[in-house]
Design a protein around this motif. Structure first.
Motif, short mmCIF file in Angstrom:
data_model
loop_
_atom_site.label_atom_id
_atom_site.label_comp_id
_atom_site.label_asym_id
_atom_site.label_seq_id
_atom_site.Cartn_x
_atom_site.Cartn_y
_atom_site.Cartn_z
N GLY A 96 0.82 -1.20 0.00
CA GLY A 96 0.00 0.00 0.00
C GLY A 96 0.85 1.25 0.00
O GLY A 96 1.73 1.40 0.85
N GLU A 97 0.62 2.14 -0.97
CA GLU A 97 1.33 3.41 -0.96
C GLU A 97 0.90 4.24 0.24
O GLU A 97 1.68 5.04 0.76
CB GLU A 97 1.07 4.19 -2.25
CG GLU A 97 1.75 3.58 -3.47
CD GLU A 97 1.63 4.49 -4.67
OE1 GLU A 97 1.02 5.59 -4.55
OE2 GLU A 97 2.15 4.12 -5.73
N ASN A 98 -0.35 4.07 0.63
CA ASN A 98 -0.83 4.70 1.84
C ASN A 98 -1.26 3.58 2.78
O ASN A 98 -0.48 2.73 3.13
CB ASN A 98 -1.95 5.69 1.51
CG ASN A 98 -1.48 6.80 0.58
OD1 ASN A 98 -0.47 7.44 0.85
ND2 ASN A 98 -2.17 7.00 -0.51
N ALA A 99 -2.50 3.57 3.21
CA ALA A 99 -2.98 2.47 4.05
C ALA A 99 -3.29 1.26 3.18
O ALA A 99 -3.81 1.41 2.07
CB ALA A 99 -4.23 2.90 4.80
N PRO A 100 -3.01 0.05 3.65
CA PRO A 100 -3.33 -1.14 2.86
C PRO A 100 -4.82 -1.45 2.96
O PRO A 100 -5.49 -1.09 3.94
CB PRO A 100 -2.50 -2.23 3.53
CG PRO A 100 -2.44 -1.80 4.97
CD PRO A 100 -2.37 -0.30 4.94
N GLY A 101 -5.34 -2.12 1.95
CA GLY A 101 -6.69 -2.64 2.05
C GLY A 101 -6.68 -3.92 2.88
O GLY A 101 -5.63 -4.54 3.09
N ARG A 102 -7.86 -4.33 3.32
CA ARG A 102 -7.98 -5.55 4.12
C ARG A 102 -7.41 -6.76 3.38
O ARG A 102 -6.64 -7.54 3.94
CB ARG A 102 -9.45 -5.78 4.46
CG ARG A 102 -9.72 -7.03 5.29
CD ARG A 102 -11.23 -7.23 5.44
NE ARG A 102 -11.85 -6.13 6.13
CZ ARG A 102 -12.35 -6.20 7.37
NH1 ARG A 102 -12.30 -7.35 8.03
NH2 ARG A 102 -12.92 -5.16 7.93
N GLU A 103 -7.77 -6.92 2.12
CA GLU A 103 -7.31 -8.08 1.36
C GLU A 103 -5.81 -8.03 1.14
O GLU A 103 -5.12 -9.06 1.22
CB GLU A 103 -8.04 -8.16 0.02
CG GLU A 103 -9.54 -8.49 0.15
CD GLU A 103 -10.21 -8.63 -1.20
OE1 GLU A 103 -9.50 -8.49 -2.23
OE2 GLU A 103 -11.43 -8.85 -1.23
N GLN A 104 -5.28 -6.84 0.86
CA GLN A 104 -3.83 -6.70 0.66
C GLN A 104 -3.08 -7.09 1.93
O GLN A 104 -2.06 -7.79 1.87
CB GLN A 104 -3.49 -5.25 0.29
CG GLN A 104 -3.97 -4.81 -1.08
CD GLN A 104 -3.76 -3.31 -1.25
OE1 GLN A 104 -4.29 -2.51 -0.47
NE2 GLN A 104 -2.98 -2.93 -2.24
N LEU A 105 -3.58 -6.63 3.05
CA LEU A 105 -2.89 -6.91 4.31
C LEU A 105 -2.91 -8.40 4.63
O LEU A 105 -1.87 -8.99 4.93
CB LEU A 105 -3.55 -6.12 5.45
CG LEU A 105 -2.93 -6.32 6.83
CD1 LEU A 105 -1.51 -5.76 6.87
CD2 LEU A 105 -3.79 -5.66 7.90
N LEU A 106 -4.08 -9.01 4.54
CA LEU A 106 -4.19 -10.42 4.90
C LEU A 106 -3.48 -11.31 3.90
O LEU A 106 -2.98 -12.39 4.26
CB LEU A 106 -5.66 -10.81 5.02
CG LEU A 106 -6.42 -10.10 6.16
CD1 LEU A 106 -7.88 -10.55 6.19
CD2 LEU A 106 -5.76 -10.34 7.50
N ALA A 107 -3.40 -10.87 2.63
CA ALA A 107 -2.69 -11.66 1.63
C ALA A 107 -1.20 -11.77 1.92
O ALA A 107 -0.54 -12.72 1.48
CB ALA A 107 -2.91 -11.06 0.24
N ALA A 108 -0.67 -10.82 2.67
CA ALA A 108 0.74 -10.87 3.05
C ALA A 108 1.00 -11.90 4.14
O ALA A 108 2.15 -12.19 4.46
CB ALA A 108 1.22 -9.49 3.51
#
Length: 315
Positions: A96-108
């Motif tokens: 995320g360039e700013n705050a991550p989305g929920r899916e982006q965060l959990l995908a990590a």
């Protein structure tokens, strides 16, 4: 770290803020050799974080935090970074360039999130901290930003976070060495500064043709560097930054300006802008302008900012 995002990101995500200062500490390569001493419980912002073993996947919410994890030798565990508009560490996946989305965060698939504040974990943009804990994901907040009042943050908050991370990562010796380096670096600055009078400085940045000034940890950076922030105590209670008029800055006529560079903003362009907007200010007229990164306030980057300002003020 909502307040620091307002001061070093909310203003600068619109202009894409510059990266954090570079840590000078020596990294400890390779993974922790064992999980000796585990499980561990660590207190952070009034919550207890529990780890059965060192986390092998970590997401970092601030560039200087990513740098500190690397300095602790945990670079191989970095699974992602966000808020990269405020500074990006090469080689770490961006979620995320700013705050991550929920899916982006959990995908990590993080086991630990070292966040810039609790404000994102509202159950809407991101799951709550308690919800994440139930999924086996611990959230650690930068200790200087446990609350929304970022004016209480200090440079030495790095000590608290180093102690916590040393235990979490199973690297207390490495954390101790970094703390000793911080002590030595700031002691050296104190020796350079001496007992002379503090130099008045004004912290300034620009966005959309307007000037902004800063309080909180920047005042602490000034203090440690043998300076005093002319806007300390001037801003409304709890305010980390505020817009300032040209007339106000010119009226205070600071002898030194500490200009906080945004992303893609060069010293040359910033100096030219100051000359156009503040030609009567002594610091601008006489070339006493020190350039720091807007986001170089936390962790080892904050120590580096102290060193740079002190070196400029006390050559």
């Amino acid at each position: 770290m909502r307040s620091i995002r307002y001061a070093a990101l909310a203003l600068t995500t619109m202009t894409a803020l510059a990266g954090c200062g570079t840590a000078t500490a020596t990294a400890e390569p390779g993974p922790a050799t064992s999980a000796a001493g585990f499980p561990v419980d660590v207190t952070n912002c009034g919550r207890t974080l529990h780890f059965e073993e060192p986390p092998s996947r970590i997401v970092s919410g601030w560039a200087s935090s990513t740098e500190l994890l690397q300095a602790l030798g945990a670079g191989d565990a970095l699974a992602g970074q966000y808020n990269t508009a405020s500074g990006q560490v090469p080689g770490v996946p961006v979620i995320g360039e700013n705050a991550p989305g929920r899916e982006q965060l959990l995908a990590a698939r993080p086991q630990l999130i070292w966040a810039d504040g609790a404000y994102l974990f509202d159950g809407k943009q991101l799951p709550t901290i308690d919800d994440l804990a139930r999924q086996g994901i611990q959230v650690m907040i930068l200790s200087g930003f446990c609350t929304d009042d970022a004016t209480k943050a200090t440079v030495r908050d790095v000590d608290t976070d180093l102690d916590a991370l040393g235990r979490i990562l199973g690297r207390p010796e490495q954390a101790g060495r970094l703390r000793a380096q911080v002590d030595a670096r700031l002691t050296a600055v104190a020796g350079r500064v001496g007992d002379g009078p503090a130099t008045p400085v004004a912290f300034l940045s620009t966005f959309d043709g307007q000037f902004y000034t800063y309080e909180g940890v920047y005042s602490d950076i000034a203090r440690l560097a043998g300076a005093t922030n002319v806007y300390s105590g001037v801003l409304p209670a709890g305010s980390y930054f505020a817009q300032m008029s040209v007339e106000d800055i010119a009226g205070r006529d600071p002898g030194t300006v500490v200009y906080l560079l945004g992303a893609g903003e060069s010293e040359e362009a910033a100096r030219a802008g100051l000359s156009r907007s503040l030609p009567t200010v002594t610091a601008v007229r006489e070339g006493r302008v020190v350039f720091l990164s807007q986001s170089g306030t936390t962790n080892l980057a904050g120590v580096a900012s102290v060193e740079k300002l002190a070196a400029a003020l006390h050559p």
